[in-house]
Design an enzyme around this catalytic site. Structure first.
Site, PDB file in Angstrom:
ATOM      1  N   LYS A 298     -13.613  -2.010 -21.186  1.00 29.59           N
ATOM      2  CA  LYS A 298     -13.116  -2.351 -20.213  1.00 29.59           C
ATOM      3  C   LYS A 298     -12.012  -4.073 -20.196  1.00 29.59           C
ATOM      4  CE  LYS A 298     -16.530  -0.103 -17.817  1.00 29.59           C
ATOM      5  NZ  LYS A 298     -17.834  -0.514 -17.056  1.00 29.59           N
ATOM      6  N   GLY A 299     -12.940  -4.787 -21.295  1.00 25.99           N
ATOM      7  CA  GLY A 299     -11.664  -5.366 -20.790  1.00 25.99           C
ATOM      8  C   GLY A 299     -10.844  -5.960 -21.092  1.00 25.99           C
TER       9      GLY A 299
ATOM     10  N   GLU B 122      -7.838  -6.889 -27.435  1.00 23.04           N
ATOM     11  CA  GLU B 122      -9.373  -7.251 -27.554  1.00 23.04           C
ATOM     12  C   GLU B 122      -9.064  -8.436 -26.709  1.00 23.04           C
ATOM     13  OE1 GLU B 122     -12.082  -6.343 -27.041  1.00 23.04           O
ATOM     14  OE2 GLU B 122     -13.143  -6.090 -28.336  1.00 23.04           O
ATOM     15  N   ASP B 123     -10.120  -8.234 -25.763  1.00 18.92           N
ATOM     16  CA  ASP B 123     -10.852  -9.852 -25.232  1.00 18.92           C
ATOM     17  C   ASP B 123     -10.908 -10.819 -25.710  1.00 18.92           C
ATOM     18  OD1 ASP B 123     -13.338  -8.447 -24.638  1.00 18.92           O
ATOM     19  OD2 ASP B 123     -13.615  -8.606 -22.991  1.00 18.92           O
TER      20      ASP B 123
ATOM     21  N   ASP C  70     -16.702 -12.353 -30.607  1.00 12.18           N
ATOM     22  CA  ASP C  70     -17.936 -13.014 -30.538  1.00 12.18           C
ATOM     23  C   ASP C  70     -18.614 -12.914 -31.803  1.00 12.18           C
ATOM     24  OD1 ASP C  70     -19.686 -14.471 -29.040  1.00 12.18           O
ATOM     25  OD2 ASP C  70     -20.782 -12.813 -28.545  1.00 12.18           O
TER      26      ASP C  70
ATOM     27  N   LYS D  22     -14.256 -16.505 -29.931  1.00  9.84           N
ATOM     28  CA  LYS D  22     -15.773 -17.223 -30.041  1.00  9.84           C
ATOM     29  C   LYS D  22     -16.179 -17.753 -30.965  1.00  9.84           C
ATOM     30  CE  LYS D  22     -18.304 -16.220 -25.732  1.00  9.84           C
ATOM     31  NZ  LYS D  22     -19.024 -16.211 -25.409  1.00  9.84           N
TER      32      LYS D  22
ATOM     33  N   VAL E  59     -18.241 -16.378 -20.776  1.00  9.49           N
ATOM     34  CA  VAL E  59     -17.222 -16.692 -20.167  1.00  9.49           C
ATOM     35  C   VAL E  59     -17.018 -15.414 -19.392  1.00  9.49           C
ATOM     36  CG1 VAL E  59     -16.044 -18.714 -21.287  1.00  9.49           C
ATOM     37  CG2 VAL E  59     -15.119 -15.623 -21.928  1.00  9.49           C
TER      38      VAL E  59
ATOM     39  N   ASP F 170     -16.387  -9.133 -17.893  1.00 10.80           N
ATOM     40  CA  ASP F 170     -17.271  -9.136 -16.929  1.00 10.80           C
ATOM     41  C   ASP F 170     -18.728 -10.310 -17.171  1.00 10.80           C
ATOM     42  OD1 ASP F 170     -17.830  -7.317 -18.810  1.00 10.80           O
ATOM     43  OD2 ASP F 170     -19.298  -6.858 -17.205  1.00 10.80           O
TER      44      ASP F 170
HETATM   45  P1  IMP Z   1     -18.802  -8.631 -30.408  1.00 15.30           P
HETATM   46  O1  IMP Z   1     -19.128  -7.658 -31.021  1.00 15.30           O
HETATM   47  O2  IMP Z   1     -20.383  -9.753 -30.519  1.00 15.30           O
HETATM   48  O3  IMP Z   1     -17.596  -9.973 -31.229  1.00 15.30           O
HETATM   49  O4  IMP Z   1     -19.027  -8.768 -29.071  1.00 15.30           O
HETATM   50  C1  IMP Z   1     -17.611  -9.046 -28.384  1.00 15.30           C
HETATM   51  C2  IMP Z   1     -17.562  -8.151 -26.998  1.00 15.30           C
HETATM   52  O5  IMP Z   1     -18.610  -9.086 -26.403  1.00 15.30           O
HETATM   53  C3  IMP Z   1     -16.290  -7.999 -26.152  1.00 15.30           C
HETATM   54  O6  IMP Z   1     -15.700  -7.628 -26.078  1.00 15.30           O
HETATM   55  C4  IMP Z   1     -17.197  -8.571 -24.507  1.00 15.30           C
HETATM   56  O7  IMP Z   1     -17.133  -7.518 -24.119  1.00 15.30           O
HETATM   57  C5  IMP Z   1     -18.366  -8.962 -24.798  1.00 15.30           C
HETATM   58  N1  IMP Z   1     -18.401 -10.826 -24.685  1.00 15.30           N
HETATM   59  C6  IMP Z   1     -19.013 -11.607 -25.405  1.00 15.30           C
HETATM   60  N2  IMP Z   1     -18.890 -12.563 -25.366  1.00 15.30           N
HETATM   61  C7  IMP Z   1     -18.729 -12.780 -23.507  1.00 15.30           C
HETATM   62  C8  IMP Z   1     -18.174 -13.223 -23.308  1.00 15.30           C
HETATM   63  O8  IMP Z   1     -18.493 -14.848 -23.265  1.00 15.30           O
HETATM   64  N3  IMP Z   1     -17.797 -13.386 -21.532  1.00 15.30           N
HETATM   65  C9  IMP Z   1     -18.262 -11.917 -21.171  1.00 15.30           C
HETATM   66  N4  IMP Z   1     -18.421 -11.093 -21.996  1.00 15.30           N
HETATM   67  C10 IMP Z   1     -18.569 -11.159 -23.423  1.00 15.30           C
HETATM   68 MG    MG Z   2     -14.853  -5.886 -24.189  1.00 13.09          MG
END
Ligand code: IMP
Ligand code: MG
Length: 185
Positions: free
Chosen positions: A46-47, A103-104, A107, A135, A157, A163
């Site tokens: 949803k982000g 994408e939002d 990470d 990040k 964040v 969220d």
């Molecule tokens: P990844 O698979 O670790 O890259 O995670 C990505 C997803 O984790 C993003 O689409 C977000 O939904 C969530 N996410 C990662 N860091 C944050 C944050 O600081 N705040 C909120 N959601 C986050």
């Molecule tokens: Mg997300």
């Protein structure tokens, strides 16, 4: 009842004005890059929703939109597990289309790495990634990013689509969670 977001807000990292200015720049760049081409924006729910709706208003080339929902977190944690599930798939067939993922935040990179693998197998003409936030320090899997709004430090964040336990996505800015609130909202 959720508390006011101010109980969790340590500082504002990116203001609404900064977000809108950068999104206009990204929109102009995307418009130039996709001039004369077909374009399909794929928003990851949803982000990515607030980012998509602001970004598409800054994209001057005709385009379609579609949505996909994935879940990458273990229940009750804020760490990506690397185990990604598709909760809702696309409606549009992306075969032969120019797809831009919206994408939002990236990470660890696990979520995007999984999604791009799934989508590549459907043979789009092209597949690029546009993320509002990067990040970079947290990356565990390398994912090539084509458009990045802001590189941010390794802090949790929220706001502007992101969220805190499913609330505060509506905030017009990106805020940093108070350190003492990080695992206890
Ligand atoms: P990844 O698979 O670790 O890259 O995670 C990505 C997803 O984790 C993003 O689409 C977000 O939904 C969530 N996410 C990662 N860091 C944050 C944050 O600081 N705040 C909120 N959601 C986050
Ligand atoms: Mg997300």
């Amino acid at each position: 009842m959720p508390h006011s977001h101010e109980d969790y807000l340590g500082e504002i990292l990116i203001t609404s004005e900064q977000l809108q200015k950068r999104i206009a720049e990204l929109g102009a760049q995307i418009s130039a890059d996709y001039a004369g081409k077909d374009l399909l924006l794929v928003c990851i729910l949803k982000g990515g929703v607030l980012f998509l709706t602001d970004l598409m208003r800054q994209i001057a080339v005709p385009h379609s939109i579609d949505f996909m929902a994935v879940s990458s977190y273990g229940a009750g944690t804020r760490e990506s597990t690397g185990v990604v599930r598709i909760m809702m798939d696309l409606e549009i067939d992306i075969y032969g289309r120019n797809v831009l993922l919206v994408e939002d935040i990236i990470d660890s990179g696990h979520t995007l790495s999984y999604i791009t693998r799934v989508l590549r197998a459907r043979n789009p003409a092209s597949l690029r990634i546009c993320t509002l936030l990067d990040k970079a320090e947290r990356r565990e899997v390398d994912v090539p990013l084509d458009y990045v709004g802001f590189r941010i430090p390794n802090k949790f964040v929220f706001g502007y689509g992101l969220d805190l336990d499913e609330v505060y996505r509506n905030l017009a800015f990106i805020g940093v969670v108070k350190p003492e609130k990080v695992n206890q909202s």
